[in-house]
Design a protein around this motif. Structure first.
Motif, PDB file in Angstrom:
ATOM      1  N   ASN A  28       0.817  -1.216   0.000  1.00 29.24           N
ATOM      2  CA  ASN A  28       0.000   0.000   0.000  1.00 29.24           C
ATOM      3  C   ASN A  28       0.852   1.269   0.000  1.00 29.24           C
ATOM      4  OD1 ASN A  28       0.554   0.643   2.752  1.00 29.24           O
ATOM      5  ND2 ASN A  28      -1.155  -0.655   3.438  1.00 29.24           N
ATOM      6  N   LYS A  29       2.128   1.177   0.384  1.00 32.14           N
ATOM      7  CA  LYS A  29       2.987   2.364   0.340  1.00 32.14           C
ATOM      8  C   LYS A  29       3.234   2.775  -1.112  1.00 32.14           C
ATOM      9  CE  LYS A  29       2.966   2.347   4.761  1.00 32.14           C
ATOM     10  NZ  LYS A  29       2.316   1.068   5.000  1.00 32.14           N
ATOM     11  N   PHE A  30       3.350   1.786  -1.986  1.00 31.79           N
ATOM     12  CA  PHE A  30       3.429   2.114  -3.418  1.00 31.79           C
ATOM     13  C   PHE A  30       2.159   2.841  -3.859  1.00 31.79           C
ATOM     14  CE2 PHE A  30       1.667   0.814  -7.496  1.00 31.79           C
ATOM     15  CZ  PHE A  30       2.471   1.584  -8.325  1.00 31.79           C
ATOM     16  N   SER A  67      10.082   1.521   9.308  1.00 34.81           N
ATOM     17  CA  SER A  67       8.898   1.825   8.513  1.00 34.81           C
ATOM     18  C   SER A  67       9.016   1.400   7.052  1.00 34.81           C
ATOM     19  CB  SER A  67       8.662   3.333   8.616  1.00 34.81           C
ATOM     20  OG  SER A  67       7.918   3.807   7.530  1.00 34.81           O
ATOM     21  N   ASN A  68       7.940   0.809   6.554  1.00 35.25           N
ATOM     22  CA  ASN A  68       7.882   0.465   5.133  1.00 35.25           C
ATOM     23  C   ASN A  68       7.704   1.718   4.284  1.00 35.25           C
ATOM     24  OD1 ASN A  68       8.023  -2.356   5.645  1.00 35.25           O
ATOM     25  ND2 ASN A  68       5.854  -2.326   6.203  1.00 35.25           N
ATOM     26  N   ALA A  69       7.007   2.710   4.843  1.00 36.17           N
ATOM     27  CA  ALA A  69       6.816   3.970   4.117  1.00 36.17           C
ATOM     28  C   ALA A  69       8.172   4.634   3.880  1.00 36.17           C
ATOM     29  CB  ALA A  69       5.898   4.895   4.905  1.00 36.17           C
ATOM     30  N   SER A 107      -4.602  -2.840   9.037  1.00 38.13           N
ATOM     31  CA  SER A 107      -4.544  -1.384   9.210  1.00 38.13           C
ATOM     32  C   SER A 107      -3.536  -0.901  10.249  1.00 38.13           C
ATOM     33  CB  SER A 107      -5.905  -0.845   9.653  1.00 38.13           C
ATOM     34  OG  SER A 107      -6.785  -0.755   8.567  1.00 38.13           O
ATOM     35  N   ALA A 108      -2.945   0.253   9.932  1.00 38.60           N
ATOM     36  CA  ALA A 108      -2.217   1.037  10.936  1.00 38.60           C
ATOM     37  C   ALA A 108      -2.976   2.355  11.044  1.00 38.60           C
ATOM     38  CB  ALA A 108      -0.783   1.255  10.520  1.00 38.60           C
ATOM     39  N   THR A 109      -2.776   3.254  10.060  1.00 38.78           N
ATOM     40  CA  THR A 109      -3.557   4.492  10.051  1.00 38.78           C
ATOM     41  C   THR A 109      -4.988   4.224   9.569  1.00 38.78           C
ATOM     42  OG1 THR A 109      -2.962   4.994   7.765  1.00 38.78           O
ATOM     43  CG2 THR A 109      -1.491   5.827   9.466  1.00 38.78           C
ATOM     44  N   GLY A 110      -5.182   3.101   8.872  1.00 37.65           N
ATOM     45  CA  GLY A 110      -6.501   2.780   8.340  1.00 37.65           C
ATOM     46  C   GLY A 110      -6.793   3.432   6.996  1.00 37.65           C
ATOM     47  N   THR A 111      -5.844   4.200   6.469  1.00 39.47           N
ATOM     48  CA  THR A 111      -6.070   4.916   5.201  1.00 39.47           C
ATOM     49  C   THR A 111      -6.450   3.958   4.073  1.00 39.47           C
ATOM     50  OG1 THR A 111      -4.180   6.260   5.903  1.00 39.47           O
ATOM     51  CG2 THR A 111      -5.085   6.725   3.741  1.00 39.47           C
ATOM     52  N   THR A 112      -5.701   2.864   3.963  1.00 42.56           N
ATOM     53  CA  THR A 112      -5.928   1.942   2.850  1.00 42.56           C
ATOM     54  C   THR A 112      -7.305   1.298   2.952  1.00 42.56           C
ATOM     55  OG1 THR A 112      -3.565   1.494   2.903  1.00 42.56           O
ATOM     56  CG2 THR A 112      -4.931  -0.023   1.613  1.00 42.56           C
ATOM     57  N   ALA A 113      -7.616   0.728   4.113  1.00 36.23           N
ATOM     58  CA  ALA A 113      -8.894   0.033   4.280  1.00 36.23           C
ATOM     59  C   ALA A 113     -10.058   1.010   4.123  1.00 36.23           C
ATOM     60  CB  ALA A 113      -8.942  -0.640   5.652  1.00 36.23           C
ATOM     61  N   HIS A 140      -2.536  -7.816  -0.507  1.00 38.27           N
ATOM     62  CA  HIS A 140      -1.205  -7.883   0.124  1.00 38.27           C
ATOM     63  C   HIS A 140      -0.704  -6.458   0.337  1.00 38.27           C
ATOM     64  CE1 HIS A 140       2.773  -9.080   1.214  1.00 38.27           C
ATOM     65  NE2 HIS A 140       2.660 -10.325   0.779  1.00 38.27           N
ATOM     66  N   SER A 141      -0.387  -6.121   1.588  1.00 39.15           N
ATOM     67  CA  SER A 141      -0.028  -4.729   1.875  1.00 39.15           C
ATOM     68  C   SER A 141       1.472  -4.470   1.788  1.00 39.15           C
ATOM     69  CB  SER A 141      -0.582  -4.328   3.244  1.00 39.15           C
ATOM     70  OG  SER A 141      -0.191  -5.257   4.232  1.00 39.15           O
ATOM     71  N   GLY A 142       2.260  -5.485   1.398  1.00 35.99           N
ATOM     72  CA  GLY A 142       3.714  -5.280   1.228  1.00 35.99           C
ATOM     73  C   GLY A 142       4.457  -5.540   2.529  1.00 35.99           C
TER      74      GLY A 142
END
Ligand code: PLP
Length: 289
Positions: free
Chosen positions: A34-36, A61-63, A167-173, A267-269
């Protein structure tokens, strides 16, 4: 930069169930998951749009790694602020921090007691040649890339009615739920509890009804090693797909315990962080060499 797009879909059999997996992990070795997707808009902008990207957060961090790869590609200076870092992590010769430094990231440590104020003040010293990416890539610019992801999912027309992503920040979901109202979107909080996750999401928008937050049966602390995380990681790996060790395990445990339909797991990476995380499992004697 070669990007494997649109990402493919694989299937895996686990506990007698079939899951579909949207392989965003395979987009690029450093710019994946999701960082991509969150950086997609910036990636499509011309190199002369900025001189410098600023971000902050954790050193695993992956970001951070994804931004470093983007900045290398775009020839943007990348400054990353963190709290003070242990000598052990500085000396590590694998993992996201090591890789991000290799890609040219300039790392600056801020003392714990000043960190909050320092980060808050970053915005006051900006000009149009600099761009700040908030922790985890939770910026409004993330929407475009998530729209592309939603479009790929819709066009793959697998006939499924449910998706899942941790989720972490939940932005993607959250944005997937808004963009794909015809799907149920399962997620689980990996940093903090459900209340914290809902707070984070509410900062962006109302939480839609098709977003279902599964509560882990046990309380997990973020980025700590757990035997059951390693067990599910190994099980998934033996089914043919490597997932990350920080987010995916809790999502998979909840999916296997609390759902029963066919699901597309996005897959969130984060696989790039596994080598350094596995070292911690070895140190804890959860895993033998
Ligand atoms: C960042 C990240 C997440 C969490 O994404 P949010 O959009 O912040 O909820 C999940 N999985 C992996 C591997 C990540 O790197």
């Amino acid at each position: 930069m070669h990007l494997a797009l649109p990402s493919q879909t694989s299937t895996i059999e686990i506990d007698g169930r079939t899951f579909y997996v949207k392989r965003d992990d395979l987009v690029h070795p450093a710019l994946a998951g999701n960082k991509f997707r969150k950086l997609y808009k910036l990636l499509t902008m011309p190199s002369n749009s900025f001189d410098e990207i600023i971000s902050y957060g954790g050193t695993q961090s992956n970001a951070m790694l994804a931004i470093a790869a983007m900045c290398r590609e775009k020839n943007w200076k990348f400054i990353y602020y963190t709290k003070p870092l242990s000598q052990t992590l500085k000396n590590e010769n694998c993992g996201n921090y090591f890789e991000a430094k290799k890609l040219g990231m300039i790392h600056i440590e801020i003392e714990n007691e000043h960190y909050r104020d320092f980060i808050a003040a970053l915005r006051f010293n900006l000009d149009e040649r600099k761009f700040i990416i908030d922790q985890g890539g939770a910026v409004p610019e993330a929407i475009l890339g998530l729209e592309v992801l939603a479009k790929e999912i819709r066009e793959s027309s697998l006939g499924l009615k449910a998706l899942a992503t941790p989720s972490a920040t939940g932005t993607t979901a959250l944005f997937l739920a808004k963009m794909l109202p015809e799907y149920k979107i399962y997620t689980t909080p990996c940093v903090g509890d459900i209340i914290y996750l809902k707070e984070q999401m509410s900062a962006f928008s109302d939480v839609p009804k098709n977003l279902i937050i599964l509560e882990p049966k046990k309380k997990y602390h973020f980025a700590k090693p757990y035997k059951e995380f390693l067990a599910i990681y190994k099980k998934l790996l033996s089914c043919g797909i490597e997932f990350d060790l920080l987010y995916a395990p809790s999502m998979w445990i909840s999916l296997l315990e609390q759902t029963d339909e066919e699901i597309l797991y996005v897959h969130s990476g984060g696989v790039s962080g596994n080598e350094s995380m596995l070292k911690r499992y070895i140190e804890k004697k959860f895993l033998e060499l």
